[in-house]
Design a protein around this motif. Structure first.
Motif, PDB file in Angstrom:
ATOM      1  N   LEU A 153     -23.405 -34.713  16.133  1.00  0.00           N
ATOM      2  CA  LEU A 153     -24.595 -35.085  16.573  1.00  0.00           C
ATOM      3  C   LEU A 153     -24.495 -36.896  16.721  1.00  0.00           C
ATOM      4  CD1 LEU A 153     -25.650 -32.363  15.717  1.00  0.00           C
ATOM      5  CD2 LEU A 153     -27.420 -33.173  15.468  1.00  0.00           C
ATOM      6  N   LYS A 154     -23.525 -37.408  15.490  1.00  0.00           N
ATOM      7  CA  LYS A 154     -24.274 -38.694  15.382  1.00  0.00           C
ATOM      8  C   LYS A 154     -23.001 -39.365  16.313  1.00  0.00           C
ATOM      9  CE  LYS A 154     -24.901 -41.629  11.770  1.00  0.00           C
ATOM     10  NZ  LYS A 154     -25.947 -41.660  10.974  1.00  0.00           N
ATOM     11  N   GLU A 155     -22.072 -38.830  16.118  1.00  0.00           N
ATOM     12  CA  GLU A 155     -20.640 -39.564  17.152  1.00  0.00           C
ATOM     13  C   GLU A 155     -20.515 -38.758  18.290  1.00  0.00           C
ATOM     14  OE1 GLU A 155     -16.933 -40.042  14.383  1.00  0.00           O
ATOM     15  OE2 GLU A 155     -18.780 -39.953  12.649  1.00  0.00           O
ATOM     16  N   GLY A 156     -20.405 -37.550  18.519  1.00  0.00           N
ATOM     17  CA  GLY A 156     -19.991 -36.793  19.212  1.00  0.00           C
ATOM     18  C   GLY A 156     -21.370 -36.888  20.752  1.00  0.00           C
ATOM     19  N   GLY A 157     -22.475 -37.045  20.138  1.00  0.00           N
ATOM     20  CA  GLY A 157     -23.495 -36.848  20.802  1.00  0.00           C
ATOM     21  C   GLY A 157     -24.347 -35.010  21.058  1.00  0.00           C
ATOM     22  N   ALA A 158     -23.371 -34.591  20.113  1.00  0.00           N
ATOM     23  CA  ALA A 158     -23.514 -33.081  20.916  1.00  0.00           C
ATOM     24  C   ALA A 158     -25.211 -33.020  20.099  1.00  0.00           C
ATOM     25  CB  ALA A 158     -23.126 -32.103  19.830  1.00  0.00           C
ATOM     26  N   HIS A 159     -25.832 -32.084  20.468  1.00  0.00           N
ATOM     27  CA  HIS A 159     -26.899 -31.386  20.568  1.00  0.00           C
ATOM     28  C   HIS A 159     -27.131 -29.987  19.157  1.00  0.00           C
ATOM     29  CE1 HIS A 159     -27.535 -32.144  24.705  1.00  0.00           C
ATOM     30  NE2 HIS A 159     -28.035 -33.347  23.909  1.00  0.00           N
ATOM     31  N   ALA A 160     -25.939 -29.409  18.998  1.00  0.00           N
ATOM     32  CA  ALA A 160     -25.866 -28.066  18.085  1.00  0.00           C
ATOM     33  C   ALA A 160     -23.990 -27.950  17.695  1.00  0.00           C
ATOM     34  CB  ALA A 160     -26.837 -26.955  18.355  1.00  0.00           C
ATOM     35  N   VAL A 161     -24.281 -27.185  16.566  1.00  0.00           N
ATOM     36  CA  VAL A 161     -23.095 -26.822  16.383  1.00  0.00           C
ATOM     37  C   VAL A 161     -23.027 -25.444  16.021  1.00  0.00           C
ATOM     38  CG1 VAL A 161     -22.744 -29.128  15.126  1.00  0.00           C
ATOM     39  CG2 VAL A 161     -23.267 -26.908  13.641  1.00  0.00           C
ATOM     40  N   LYS A 162     -21.451 -24.980  16.777  1.00  0.00           N
ATOM     41  CA  LYS A 162     -21.028 -23.596  16.066  1.00  0.00           C
ATOM     42  C   LYS A 162     -20.426 -23.346  15.532  1.00  0.00           C
ATOM     43  CE  LYS A 162     -18.199 -21.446  19.397  1.00  0.00           C
ATOM     44  NZ  LYS A 162     -17.158 -21.027  18.385  1.00  0.00           N
ATOM     45  N   LEU A 163     -20.169 -22.582  14.929  1.00  0.00           N
ATOM     46  CA  LEU A 163     -18.793 -21.665  13.743  1.00  0.00           C
ATOM     47  C   LEU A 163     -18.837 -20.408  13.579  1.00  0.00           C
ATOM     48  CD1 LEU A 163     -20.158 -21.271  10.413  1.00  0.00           C
ATOM     49  CD2 LEU A 163     -20.794 -23.624  10.680  1.00  0.00           C
ATOM     50  N   VAL A 201     -22.305 -34.901  30.429  1.00  0.00           N
ATOM     51  CA  VAL A 201     -23.919 -33.631  30.597  1.00  0.00           C
ATOM     52  C   VAL A 201     -25.254 -34.356  31.044  1.00  0.00           C
ATOM     53  CG1 VAL A 201     -25.016 -31.516  29.123  1.00  0.00           C
ATOM     54  CG2 VAL A 201     -22.426 -32.062  29.669  1.00  0.00           C
ATOM     55  N   LYS A 202     -25.858 -34.330  31.687  1.00  0.00           N
ATOM     56  CA  LYS A 202     -26.782 -34.305  32.271  1.00  0.00           C
ATOM     57  C   LYS A 202     -28.310 -33.535  31.477  1.00  0.00           C
ATOM     58  CE  LYS A 202     -26.388 -38.832  33.194  1.00  0.00           C
ATOM     59  NZ  LYS A 202     -25.214 -39.236  32.795  1.00  0.00           N
ATOM     60  N   ASN A 203     -27.926 -32.216  31.757  1.00  0.00           N
ATOM     61  CA  ASN A 203     -29.379 -30.991  31.783  1.00  0.00           C
ATOM     62  C   ASN A 203     -28.784 -30.298  30.427  1.00  0.00           C
ATOM     63  OD1 ASN A 203     -31.170 -29.700  32.900  1.00  0.00           O
ATOM     64  ND2 ASN A 203     -30.206 -28.369  33.093  1.00  0.00           N
ATOM     65  N   ALA A 204     -27.633 -30.087  30.591  1.00  0.00           N
ATOM     66  CA  ALA A 204     -27.393 -29.223  29.735  1.00  0.00           C
ATOM     67  C   ALA A 204     -27.869 -28.965  27.934  1.00  0.00           C
ATOM     68  CB  ALA A 204     -25.963 -28.465  29.916  1.00  0.00           C
ATOM     69  N   MET A 205     -27.226 -28.217  26.965  1.00  0.00           N
ATOM     70  CA  MET A 205     -27.251 -28.266  25.545  1.00  0.00           C
ATOM     71  C   MET A 205     -25.475 -28.053  25.402  1.00  0.00           C
ATOM     72  SD  MET A 205     -27.821 -25.550  22.736  1.00  0.00           S
ATOM     73  CE  MET A 205     -29.557 -26.411  21.772  1.00  0.00           C
ATOM     74  N   VAL A 206     -25.371 -29.246  24.788  1.00  0.00           N
ATOM     75  CA  VAL A 206     -23.593 -29.549  24.198  1.00  0.00           C
ATOM     76  C   VAL A 206     -23.842 -28.941  22.662  1.00  0.00           C
ATOM     77  CG1 VAL A 206     -22.428 -31.170  23.858  1.00  0.00           C
ATOM     78  CG2 VAL A 206     -24.137 -31.501  25.708  1.00  0.00           C
ATOM     79  N   VAL A 207     -23.028 -28.080  22.853  1.00  0.00           N
ATOM     80  CA  VAL A 207     -22.431 -27.340  22.109  1.00  0.00           C
ATOM     81  C   VAL A 207     -20.602 -27.547  21.019  1.00  0.00           C
ATOM     82  CG1 VAL A 207     -22.434 -25.895  20.345  1.00  0.00           C
ATOM     83  CG2 VAL A 207     -24.229 -25.448  21.922  1.00  0.00           C
ATOM     84  N   GLY A 208     -21.214 -28.675  19.619  1.00  0.00           N
ATOM     85  CA  GLY A 208     -19.942 -28.836  19.427  1.00  0.00           C
ATOM     86  C   GLY A 208     -19.152 -27.750  18.237  1.00  0.00           C
TER      87      GLY A 208
END
Ligand code: KIV
Length: 265
Positions: free
Chosen positions: A104-114, A75-82
């Motif tokens: 964020l540290k290992e997966g390269g995500a920008h945010a999380v969902k729960l 992903v180059k543009n979108a926000m990535v959510v784990g």
């Protein structure tokens, strides 16, 4: 710079719809990103659509991180959510913060969902305090399948509807930057969308949500063990893939492949 939570909040303020889809690996994440989708979610739905399980319960944190890495690499543009898997945030807020940090540290995500409303408020507060943006998820929460008794529409009963409205306000108050509303009546989703300042992203929440999300494999026709009412199919890739593989098989069996064109001199 990728899409940020500020862009997402701005879209709601300007009345522009937010688009979100799941992806689980490099090629599909690239497709979703190149198509210009705002948010790519590494959904725990991968337990069902990639791993072949009956529920989302069994996917592990390590497996989610593995898929997050594949997606964030593309992903180059979108926000990535784990998507935080079952039991990665329920035991203690310390574990929740630790696991959110891994995305964020290992997966390269920008945010999380729960998943969770008022009951998850303290967890959301703790994770956002660690500077990690959190997307909440209320309504039909698949990790609670055994408590809910099935994949059913939530909030038809006025008491449950009232609770869902309170849940939305509680997660906003706790610091969530957006809320997924899954499988709730369209009028309730409309009421929640008006009651909170943060964007609502519907999946089976009707047209009044600030944005929409679908499981990519549902949209592409790659998963057909069951098709929820809220899914719209835009392609039939499973049938197309079976057809392609059958044509290859027939070509090999009839001696049509490889031809001169695919052979070396
Ligand atoms: O896991 C998932 O794919 C999700 C979306 C359906 C919102 O949670």
């Amino acid at each position: 710079m990728s899409v940020t939570i500020l862009d997402i909040l701005k879209k709601k303020a300007e009345g522009k719809k937010i688009t979100m889809l799941t992806a689980y690996d490099f090629p599909f994440a690239q497709i979703v990103d190149e198509a210009g989708i705002d948010i790519v979610l590494i959904g725990d739905s991968l337990s069902m659509v990639v791993q072949g399980n009956d529920t989302t319960i069994s996917v592990t944190m390590d497996e989610m991180i593995y898929h997050a890495r594949l997606v964030s690499r593309a992903v180059k543009n979108a926000m990535v959510v784990g998507d935080m898997p079952f039991m990665s945030y329920q035991i203690s807020t310390e574990e929740a913060v630790y696991n959110a940090g891994r995305f964020l540290k290992e997966g390269g995500a920008h945010a999380v969902k729960l998943e969770g409303g008022a009951s998850a408020a303290d967890t959301i507060k703790a994770i956002t305090k660690a500077e990690i943006p959190v997307m909440a998820h209320i309504g039909l929460t698949p990790q609670s399948i055994h408590k809910l008794g099935g994949y059913k529409v939530q909030g038809k009963d006025p008491k449950v509807a009232k609770r869902l409205l309170a849940d939305a306000k509680a997660v906003e108050e706790a610091g969530a930057f957006a809320i997924v509303l899954e499988a709730i009546p369209a009028n309730l989703a409309k009421e929640i969308t008006r009651a909170v300042k943060i964007p609502t992203i519907g999946i089976g929440g009707g047209r009044h949500c600030d944005g929409q999300v679908l499981v990519l494999y549902d949209l592409l026709g790659l998963f057909n063990r069951f098709v929820p009412k809220f899914v719209k199919r835009y392609a039939n890739l499973k049938a197309d893939a079976i057809d392609a593989v059958k044509r290859y098989k027939e070509d090999v069996e009839k001696g049509r492949f490889p031809s001169e064109e695919q052979s070396f001199k």
